[in-house]
Motif scaffolding. Structure first.
Motif, short mmCIF file in Angstrom:
data_model
loop_
_atom_site.label_atom_id
_atom_site.label_comp_id
_atom_site.label_asym_id
_atom_site.label_seq_id
_atom_site.Cartn_x
_atom_site.Cartn_y
_atom_site.Cartn_z
N THR A 41 -13.43 -0.48 -26.35
CA THR A 41 -14.21 -0.85 -25.17
C THR A 41 -13.83 -2.22 -24.63
OG1 THR A 41 -15.96 -1.77 -26.56
CG2 THR A 41 -16.18 0.55 -25.92
N LYS A 42 -13.01 -2.95 -25.38
CA LYS A 42 -12.53 -4.25 -24.95
C LYS A 42 -11.02 -4.29 -25.08
CE LYS A 42 -16.70 -6.87 -26.15
NZ LYS A 42 -17.22 -8.06 -26.86
N ARG A 43 -10.38 -5.08 -24.21
CA ARG A 43 -8.92 -5.05 -24.20
C ARG A 43 -8.30 -5.83 -25.35
NH1 ARG A 43 -7.12 -9.75 -21.01
NH2 ARG A 43 -8.96 -10.74 -20.11
N ARG A 44 -9.08 -6.68 -26.00
CA ARG A 44 -8.52 -7.36 -27.16
C ARG A 44 -8.95 -6.63 -28.43
NH1 ARG A 44 -8.69 -13.73 -29.19
NH2 ARG A 44 -7.04 -13.46 -30.72
N PHE A 45 -8.09 -5.77 -28.90
CA PHE A 45 -8.33 -5.04 -30.15
C PHE A 45 -7.06 -5.15 -30.99
CE2 PHE A 45 -6.69 -2.16 -26.97
CZ PHE A 45 -5.70 -1.46 -27.63
N THR A 103 -2.14 0.28 -23.28
CA THR A 103 -2.37 0.85 -24.61
C THR A 103 -3.70 1.60 -24.63
OG1 THR A 103 -1.15 -1.00 -25.60
CG2 THR A 103 -2.48 0.34 -27.09
N MET A 104 -4.73 1.02 -24.02
CA MET A 104 -6.01 1.73 -23.93
C MET A 104 -5.83 3.04 -23.18
SD MET A 104 -8.80 -1.33 -23.23
CE MET A 104 -8.05 -1.98 -21.73
N ASN A 294 -4.74 3.22 -14.75
CA ASN A 294 -3.52 3.50 -15.50
C ASN A 294 -3.47 4.96 -15.93
OD1 ASN A 294 -1.57 1.12 -16.86
ND2 ASN A 294 -3.39 0.37 -15.83
N PHE A 295 -4.59 5.47 -16.41
CA PHE A 295 -4.71 6.88 -16.80
C PHE A 295 -4.31 7.79 -15.63
CE2 PHE A 295 -7.42 10.72 -16.97
CZ PHE A 295 -7.15 11.21 -18.26
#
Length: 424
Positions: A41-45, A103-104, A294-295
């Motif tokens: 749910t967050k871009r920093r993973f 990546t998400m 992006n999807f």
């Protein structure tokens, strides 16, 4: 008369193609939420979050999951294969570790390809799209190509090298892997998935370039051969798919040839290379809406490759996409009255809010800066305040580079309070 007829037929064909891409984009946009990977749910993973998703793919026979190599710090980098078609497509994300939006989206695309949903949706159009993609193409995915950089939230690899400038020297194991995949697989198409600064504009406008595309140049002359032309045509289709959602907010990355970059070299090596750059969108700091875009863009591009509908596009529409520029600040305050020393004058103030990662955390802090004071009439603010008749008031005299903490006052009354660059 004959020339008019030819032009009319071309117009009709282009209109049909645009409608095809837009209809596909609208369907994918509408269904994204049911395929969205809920664990992110967050871009920093980190790398462990990615591995958890890859472990799930391993048990599905649709996917062939293999360890491709180890990063400099010993983290596994995976290659994920699916599909049985003759057209080979290689996609990779996060070669820069702090660029995680795609990546998400790839996690969401995996869910789509295996028909893993959050609501049990059953749609014949989606089923047909999925079937066509897997029948006509073979996909090779490398999500998080730079896991060391992702862990450190850094553009660079653990060696301090920008991997996208390592296509010739191959000083990084990650770069060596990418070149090996290109030469071993010989993909027909390749998708190079990035993020860019969130303040880029679509041309010299006030529209943030939320998504930017590029058919990378393969030589200094920036010539267009058949390989590069295909990239341009696919991009035209993806542009059609996204325009209803981000009208006039799509840009084109400058096409200057960079001899060390992978995108330019892969185009030169014979694979059609499509660059996608995710920028900024107002009130989307975690890039969850840009993830959705992006999807839509990637799956639209893949379908146009699968059914070769990109061949019906008009290359002139690629040329018409505005080139990225930098004419946007986060906040512009216009026509404010400023007192400095014994001088009173009227000027504009441009402010940016800079993001700072917090070590070991999944969030960021914001640090605001007064970037410019003066005439900002040729620039735009994502947010703007008309401060005509208002006075700048702060605990210190205004100066460049200071934190944006002040008030805008009229007749002793606070009209606006600016707290760390945010209008309250």
């Amino acid at each position: 008369m004959k020339k008019i007829l030819v032009l009319y037929v071309m117009f009709i064909m282009n209109s049909i193609s645009a409608n095809y891409a837009q209809n596909l984009g609208e369907m994918l946009h509408g269904y994204h939420e049911v395929f969205k990977e809920q664990s992110i749910t967050k871009r920093r993973f980190g790398h462990q979050t990615l591995l958890a998703n890859i472990e799930r793919l391993k048990v599905n026979p649709l996917f062939d999951v293999s360890k491709a190599t180890l990063s400099s710090e010993g983290r596994d980098i995976y290659l994920i294969k699916c599909g049985t078609g003759k057209t080979k497509v290689l996609l990779w994300s996060q070669m820069h570790g702090d660029e995680a939006t795609a990546t998400m989206a790839l996690m969401d695309i995996f869910n789509f390809l295996e028909n893993r949903t959050n609501s049990g949706v059953d749609d014949q159009q989606l089923d047909q799209l999925r079937t066509d993609l897997l029948k006509e193409c073979t996909f090779y995915f490398v999500p998080m190509l730079n896991p060391d950089g992702a862990e450190a939230w850094s553009r660079y690899t653990a060696l301090g090298i920008d991997m996208n400038r390592d296509a010739l020297a191959l000083q990084t194991p990650e770069g060596a892997l990418l070149k090996k995949l290109v030469f071993d697989l010989k993909p027909d198409f390749a998708f190079n998935l990035h993020d860019k600064g969130r303040r880029y504009s679509a041309g010299k406008t006030g529209n943030l370039a939320t998504i930017s595309f590029l058919a990378t140049a393969y030589n200094e002359a920036q010539e267009v051969n058949e390989t590069r032309k295909k990239a341009m045509l696919v991009i035209v289709g993806m542009n059609h798919a996204l325009q209803p959602f981000i009208p006039n907010a799509i840009g084109k990355w400058p096409s200057d040839f960079e001899p060390r970059a992978f995108g330019d070299n892969i185009q030169k090596w014979g694979s059609t290379l499509i660059l996608i750059e995710s920028g900024g969108f107002k009130n989307d700091p975690e890039k969850q809406y840009i993830r959705q875009l992006n999807f839509v863009a990637i799956l639209t591009g893949l379908q146009m490759i699968a059914d070769k509908s990109y061949e019906k596009e008009d290359i002139s529409e690629y040329e018409a996409i505005p080139v990225n520029d930098k004419v946007i600040y986060d906040l512009i305050i216009r026509n404010v009255t400023i007192k400095k020393g014994n001088t009173t004058y009227q000027a504009d103030i441009a402010i940016n809010r800079n993001e700072r990662p917090v070590k070991g955390r999944d969030y960021f802090t914001q640090s605001s800066v007064i970037e410019e004071i003066g005439d900002m009439s040729v620039f735009f603010g994502t947010d703007e305040i008309d401060a005509t008749g208002l006075i700048f008031s702060a605990t210190q005299e205004i100066s460049l580079g200071q934190k944006a903490e002040f008030e805008l006052v009229k007749d002793g009354k606070v009209i606006y309070k600016i707290n760390n660059g945010v209008k309250l």
